[in-house]
Design a protein around this motif. Structure first.
Motif, short mmCIF file in Angstrom:
data_model
loop_
_atom_site.label_atom_id
_atom_site.label_comp_id
_atom_site.label_asym_id
_atom_site.label_seq_id
_atom_site.Cartn_x
_atom_site.Cartn_y
_atom_site.Cartn_z
N TRP A 1 -0.64 -8.29 -15.59
CA TRP A 1 0.89 -8.66 -15.10
C TRP A 1 1.60 -7.35 -15.60
CZ3 TRP A 1 3.64 -11.39 -12.49
CH2 TRP A 1 4.98 -11.46 -12.78
N GLN A 2 1.48 -6.93 -16.68
CA GLN A 2 2.39 -5.70 -17.17
C GLN A 2 2.31 -4.76 -16.19
OE1 GLN A 2 4.66 -5.42 -19.59
NE2 GLN A 2 4.26 -7.46 -20.08
N ILE A 3 1.21 -4.42 -15.42
CA ILE A 3 1.00 -3.03 -14.38
C ILE A 3 1.65 -3.85 -13.19
CG2 ILE A 3 -0.76 -1.90 -13.27
CD1 ILE A 3 -2.46 -1.95 -15.60
N THR A 4 1.41 -4.91 -12.71
CA THR A 4 1.95 -5.27 -11.53
C THR A 4 3.06 -6.00 -11.17
OG1 THR A 4 0.71 -7.47 -11.41
CG2 THR A 4 -0.61 -5.44 -10.61
N ARG A 5 4.01 -6.20 -12.42
CA ARG A 5 5.07 -7.20 -12.13
C ARG A 5 6.13 -6.27 -11.63
NH1 ARG A 5 8.23 -7.12 -18.12
NH2 ARG A 5 8.21 -5.00 -18.39
N ASN A 6 6.27 -5.14 -11.67
CA ASN A 6 7.33 -4.62 -10.79
C ASN A 6 7.03 -4.21 -9.32
OD1 ASN A 6 9.35 -4.77 -12.73
ND2 ASN A 6 8.23 -2.93 -13.92
N GLN A 7 5.85 -4.14 -9.26
CA GLN A 7 5.53 -3.94 -7.61
C GLN A 7 4.09 -4.56 -7.37
OE1 GLN A 7 4.97 0.64 -7.77
NE2 GLN A 7 6.64 0.56 -6.36
N ASN A 8 4.15 -5.62 -6.45
CA ASN A 8 3.13 -6.15 -5.97
C ASN A 8 3.28 -6.74 -4.50
OD1 ASN A 8 3.91 -9.03 -6.19
ND2 ASN A 8 3.88 -8.59 -8.23
N ALA A 9 2.53 -7.05 -3.83
CA ALA A 9 2.67 -7.63 -2.53
C ALA A 9 3.37 -9.20 -2.28
CB ALA A 9 1.47 -7.74 -1.58
N TYR A 10 3.60 -9.47 -3.40
CA TYR A 10 4.08 -10.98 -3.44
C TYR A 10 5.37 -11.14 -3.79
CZ TYR A 10 -0.89 -12.48 -3.10
OH TYR A 10 -2.25 -12.53 -2.75
N LEU A 11 5.81 -9.72 -4.33
CA LEU A 11 7.37 -9.66 -5.04
C LEU A 11 8.37 -9.75 -3.81
CD1 LEU A 11 8.98 -9.60 -7.58
CD2 LEU A 11 8.54 -7.15 -7.48
#
Length: 156
Positions: free
Chosen positions: A14-24
């Motif tokens: 979560w910490q790695i992907t919370r600012n950039q992911n395909a679902y955001l």
């Protein structure tokens, strides 16, 4: 050969992907709200609790084109094989709503799966069932009082 679980915690993912992911999905209106398009996210809110990709145990409720309600759960043991880690249960449009509620609630609570999201899952089912109902047509309102007299005079 058994596949072992990776040594990466859900919190780290979560910490790695919370600012950039395909679902955001970010919106500038409303104070910069952040939403999620994750199919395993029950409330479409961008947070660790509801994130389907960052949690080993995730629950999603969707509807398909036939009016079925589809419950999607994620197996916590198959993290290395994402395609085989999803379990889907489909409830038809003729299935009683109480039966679907009971199925969703028991699936989320069995063996301590995700009891914290049980209420959100049931409310999502309720919203999908309401959205699938046909719209009622409201009858045209009859004018009363002075407006009725004016309409009567115009028709004569």
């Amino acid at each position: 050969m058994s596949v072992s679980r990776p040594n990466v915690s859900n919190d780290l993912i979560w910490q790695i992907t919370r600012n950039q992911n395909a679902y955001l999905v970010r919106r500038n209106t409303g104070g910069g709200s952040q939403f999620s398009r994750d199919p395993l996210n029950l409330v479409n809110k961008h947070s660790f609790k509801y994130s389907g990709f960052a949690n080993n145990k995730a629950v999603g409720v969707q509807s398909d084109e036939n009016g079925n309600v589809v419950l999607i759960t994620k197996k916590p043991n198959n993290t290395q094989q994402p395609a085989q880690s999803l379990v889907t249960v489909s409830y038809g449009p003729k299935t009683s709503t109480r039966k679907i509620y009971k199925g969703v609630a028991s699936k989320t609570a069995q063996h301590g799966y995700r009891a914290d999201v049980r209420e959100e899952a049931v409310s999502r089912v309720s919203a999908l069932r309401r959205a699938g109902l046909p719209k009622k047509e409201t009858p045209a309102s009859k004018p009363r009082g002075a407006k009725a007299r004016q309409a009567e005079e115009k028709s004569e």
